[in-house]
Design a protein around this motif. Sequence first.
Motif, PDB file in Angstrom:
ATOM      1  N   PRO A   2       0.827  -1.207   0.000  1.00 54.67           N
ATOM      2  CA  PRO A   2       0.000   0.000   0.000  1.00 54.67           C
ATOM      3  C   PRO A   2       0.863   1.258   0.000  1.00 54.67           C
ATOM      4  O   PRO A   2       1.990   1.253   0.484  1.00 54.67           O
ATOM      5  CB  PRO A   2      -0.814  -0.122   1.291  1.00 54.67           C
ATOM      6  CG  PRO A   2      -0.082  -1.089   2.146  1.00 54.67           C
ATOM      7  CD  PRO A   2       0.719  -1.957   1.231  1.00 54.67           C
ATOM      8  N   GLN A   3       0.318   2.284  -0.560  1.00 55.96           N
ATOM      9  CA  GLN A   3       0.986   3.581  -0.601  1.00 55.96           C
ATOM     10  C   GLN A   3       0.270   4.514   0.373  1.00 55.96           C
ATOM     11  O   GLN A   3      -0.913   4.328   0.665  1.00 55.96           O
ATOM     12  CB  GLN A   3       0.907   4.167  -2.016  1.00 55.96           C
ATOM     13  CG  GLN A   3       1.531   3.311  -3.090  1.00 55.96           C
ATOM     14  CD  GLN A   3       3.034   3.321  -3.008  1.00 55.96           C
ATOM     15  OE1 GLN A   3       3.645   4.351  -2.781  1.00 55.96           O
ATOM     16  NE2 GLN A   3       3.640   2.162  -3.190  1.00 55.96           N
ATOM     17  N   LEU A   4       0.952   5.552   0.819  1.00 53.56           N
ATOM     18  CA  LEU A   4       0.341   6.521   1.715  1.00 53.56           C
ATOM     19  C   LEU A   4      -0.905   7.129   1.075  1.00 53.56           C
ATOM     20  O   LEU A   4      -1.944   7.256   1.728  1.00 53.56           O
ATOM     21  CB  LEU A   4       1.352   7.612   2.093  1.00 53.56           C
ATOM     22  CG  LEU A   4       0.785   8.788   2.890  1.00 53.56           C
ATOM     23  CD1 LEU A   4       0.145   8.312   4.193  1.00 53.56           C
ATOM     24  CD2 LEU A   4       1.870   9.819   3.150  1.00 53.56           C
ATOM     25  N   MET A   5      -0.828   7.476  -0.213  1.00 54.94           N
ATOM     26  CA  MET A   5      -1.978   8.111  -0.855  1.00 54.94           C
ATOM     27  C   MET A   5      -3.190   7.181  -0.853  1.00 54.94           C
ATOM     28  O   MET A   5      -4.318   7.628  -0.645  1.00 54.94           O
ATOM     29  CB  MET A   5      -1.643   8.558  -2.277  1.00 54.94           C
ATOM     30  CG  MET A   5      -2.769   9.329  -2.957  1.00 54.94           C
ATOM     31  SD  MET A   5      -3.341  10.824  -2.056  1.00 54.94           S
ATOM     32  CE  MET A   5      -1.997  11.962  -2.388  1.00 54.94           C
ATOM     33  N   ASP A   6      -2.968   5.882  -1.061  1.00 59.40           N
ATOM     34  CA  ASP A   6      -4.085   4.932  -1.020  1.00 59.40           C
ATOM     35  C   ASP A   6      -4.772   4.951   0.343  1.00 59.40           C
ATOM     36  O   ASP A   6      -6.010   4.927   0.431  1.00 59.40           O
ATOM     37  CB  ASP A   6      -3.607   3.508  -1.322  1.00 59.40           C
ATOM     38  CG  ASP A   6      -3.136   3.343  -2.755  1.00 59.40           C
ATOM     39  OD1 ASP A   6      -3.663   4.030  -3.647  1.00 59.40           O
ATOM     40  OD2 ASP A   6      -2.227   2.517  -2.973  1.00 59.40           O
ATOM     41  N   GLU A   7      -3.982   4.993   1.404  1.00 53.58           N
ATOM     42  CA  GLU A   7      -4.560   5.006   2.747  1.00 53.58           C
ATOM     43  C   GLU A   7      -5.295   6.313   3.027  1.00 53.58           C
ATOM     44  O   GLU A   7      -6.353   6.320   3.653  1.00 53.58           O
ATOM     45  CB  GLU A   7      -3.488   4.749   3.793  1.00 53.58           C
ATOM     46  CG  GLU A   7      -3.003   3.311   3.746  1.00 53.58           C
ATOM     47  CD  GLU A   7      -2.345   2.866   5.029  1.00 53.58           C
ATOM     48  OE1 GLU A   7      -2.640   3.454   6.105  1.00 53.58           O
ATOM     49  OE2 GLU A   7      -1.557   1.925   4.969  1.00 53.58           O
ATOM     50  N   LEU A   8      -4.740   7.424   2.548  1.00 52.49           N
ATOM     51  CA  LEU A   8      -5.408   8.719   2.727  1.00 52.49           C
ATOM     52  C   LEU A   8      -6.736   8.756   1.964  1.00 52.49           C
ATOM     53  O   LEU A   8      -7.739   9.252   2.468  1.00 52.49           O
ATOM     54  CB  LEU A   8      -4.497   9.860   2.269  1.00 52.49           C
ATOM     55  CG  LEU A   8      -3.319  10.168   3.185  1.00 52.49           C
ATOM     56  CD1 LEU A   8      -2.324  11.081   2.494  1.00 52.49           C
ATOM     57  CD2 LEU A   8      -3.802  10.783   4.500  1.00 52.49           C
ATOM     58  N   ILE A   9      -6.731   8.211   0.757  1.00 52.68           N
ATOM     59  CA  ILE A   9      -7.961   8.154  -0.050  1.00 52.68           C
ATOM     60  C   ILE A   9      -9.005   7.287   0.647  1.00 52.68           C
ATOM     61  O   ILE A   9     -10.173   7.668   0.741  1.00 52.68           O
ATOM     62  CB  ILE A   9      -7.660   7.639  -1.473  1.00 52.68           C
ATOM     63  CG1 ILE A   9      -6.910   8.704  -2.263  1.00 52.68           C
ATOM     64  CG2 ILE A   9      -8.938   7.228  -2.198  1.00 52.68           C
ATOM     65  CD1 ILE A   9      -6.336   8.219  -3.585  1.00 52.68           C
ATOM     66  N   ASP A  10      -8.595   6.126   1.142  1.00 54.38           N
ATOM     67  CA  ASP A  10      -9.534   5.249   1.852  1.00 54.38           C
ATOM     68  C   ASP A  10     -10.140   5.960   3.063  1.00 54.38           C
ATOM     69  O   ASP A  10     -11.348   5.854   3.313  1.00 54.38           O
ATOM     70  CB  ASP A  10      -8.855   3.953   2.296  1.00 54.38           C
ATOM     71  CG  ASP A  10      -8.513   3.036   1.133  1.00 54.38           C
ATOM     72  OD1 ASP A  10      -9.080   3.207   0.029  1.00 54.38           O
ATOM     73  OD2 ASP A  10      -7.669   2.140   1.325  1.00 54.38           O
ATOM     74  N   ALA A  11      -9.307   6.684   3.810  1.00 49.75           N
ATOM     75  CA  ALA A  11      -9.800   7.422   4.980  1.00 49.75           C
ATOM     76  C   ALA A  11     -10.770   8.519   4.544  1.00 49.75           C
ATOM     77  O   ALA A  11     -11.832   8.701   5.142  1.00 49.75           O
ATOM     78  CB  ALA A  11      -8.629   8.021   5.756  1.00 49.75           C
ATOM     79  N   TYR A  12     -10.433   9.232   3.496  1.00 50.90           N
ATOM     80  CA  TYR A  12     -11.278  10.316   2.980  1.00 50.90           C
ATOM     81  C   TYR A  12     -12.636   9.794   2.517  1.00 50.90           C
ATOM     82  O   TYR A  12     -13.676  10.399   2.775  1.00 50.90           O
ATOM     83  CB  TYR A  12     -10.546  11.012   1.823  1.00 50.90           C
ATOM     84  CG  TYR A  12     -11.321  12.127   1.179  1.00 50.90           C
ATOM     85  CD1 TYR A  12     -11.401  13.383   1.784  1.00 50.90           C
ATOM     86  CD2 TYR A  12     -11.981  11.942  -0.025  1.00 50.90           C
ATOM     87  CE1 TYR A  12     -12.110  14.415   1.200  1.00 50.90           C
ATOM     88  CE2 TYR A  12     -12.700  12.970  -0.611  1.00 50.90           C
ATOM     89  CZ  TYR A  12     -12.758  14.198   0.000  1.00 50.90           C
ATOM     90  OH  TYR A  12     -13.477  15.221  -0.579  1.00 50.90           O
ATOM     91  N   LEU A  13     -12.634   8.654   1.863  1.00 49.73           N
ATOM     92  CA  LEU A  13     -13.878   8.099   1.311  1.00 49.73           C
ATOM     93  C   LEU A  13     -14.694   7.297   2.325  1.00 49.73           C
ATOM     94  O   LEU A  13     -15.840   6.945   2.049  1.00 49.73           O
ATOM     95  CB  LEU A  13     -13.577   7.227   0.086  1.00 49.73           C
ATOM     96  CG  LEU A  13     -13.059   7.975  -1.136  1.00 49.73           C
ATOM     97  CD1 LEU A  13     -12.687   6.995  -2.242  1.00 49.73           C
ATOM     98  CD2 LEU A  13     -14.062   9.004  -1.631  1.00 49.73           C
ATOM     99  N   ASP A  14     -14.123   7.014   3.500  1.00 50.55           N
ATOM    100  CA  ASP A  14     -14.874   6.305   4.547  1.00 50.55           C
ATOM    101  C   ASP A  14     -15.879   7.298   5.125  1.00 50.55           C
ATOM    102  O   ASP A  14     -15.534   8.141   5.932  1.00 50.55           O
ATOM    103  CB  ASP A  14     -13.929   5.797   5.634  1.00 50.55           C
ATOM    104  CG  ASP A  14     -14.642   5.056   6.759  1.00 50.55           C
ATOM    105  OD1 ASP A  14     -15.890   5.125   6.846  1.00 50.55           O
ATOM    106  OD2 ASP A  14     -13.943   4.426   7.571  1.00 50.55           O
TER     107      ASP A  14
END
Length: 146
Positions: A2-14
């Motif tokens: 996983p990349q940091l951006m993927d985790e940030l996107i997942d958090a944003y879209l939750d």
Amino acid sequence: MPQLMDELIDAYLDNDFEHPYFLDLQTGEVILDMDEIYTGEPSIDWEDEENEDRYVDVPKIDSNEAYYVMMKFAKQTDSDPKMKLFDALEGHKPFRRFKDTLTQLDIWEEWNRFERHYAEEEIKLWMEGVKLNYDELAERYKSKQP
């Protein structure tokens, strides 16, 4: 990996506002700050004054913005010649109907790419606004990965 951006996107879209996400500025990790029973990790100790500067609240998409993104997708997609997505967004339970229509039209992947791209742009704007250096945080994040 996983990349940091993927985790940030997942958090944003939750879109569950009972799931508070924070960006750890020391490690570059995205932390879901809930009871250890749910996450398997200890929650952030907000009694420790150092943690106030260490963690930054990750923004979340709200329902109005999510509706706007769905409308924007419906306007730009060529995969819906009969405008079924617009019909789904009108009336009762537009989010559920939109998702059902995505399934009917078999365009989930197209939608996911669009939504994630939108979220990435919003995350970049947020980071720029709060003066965070993505590349620096991504390096810290990468060094913490197994």
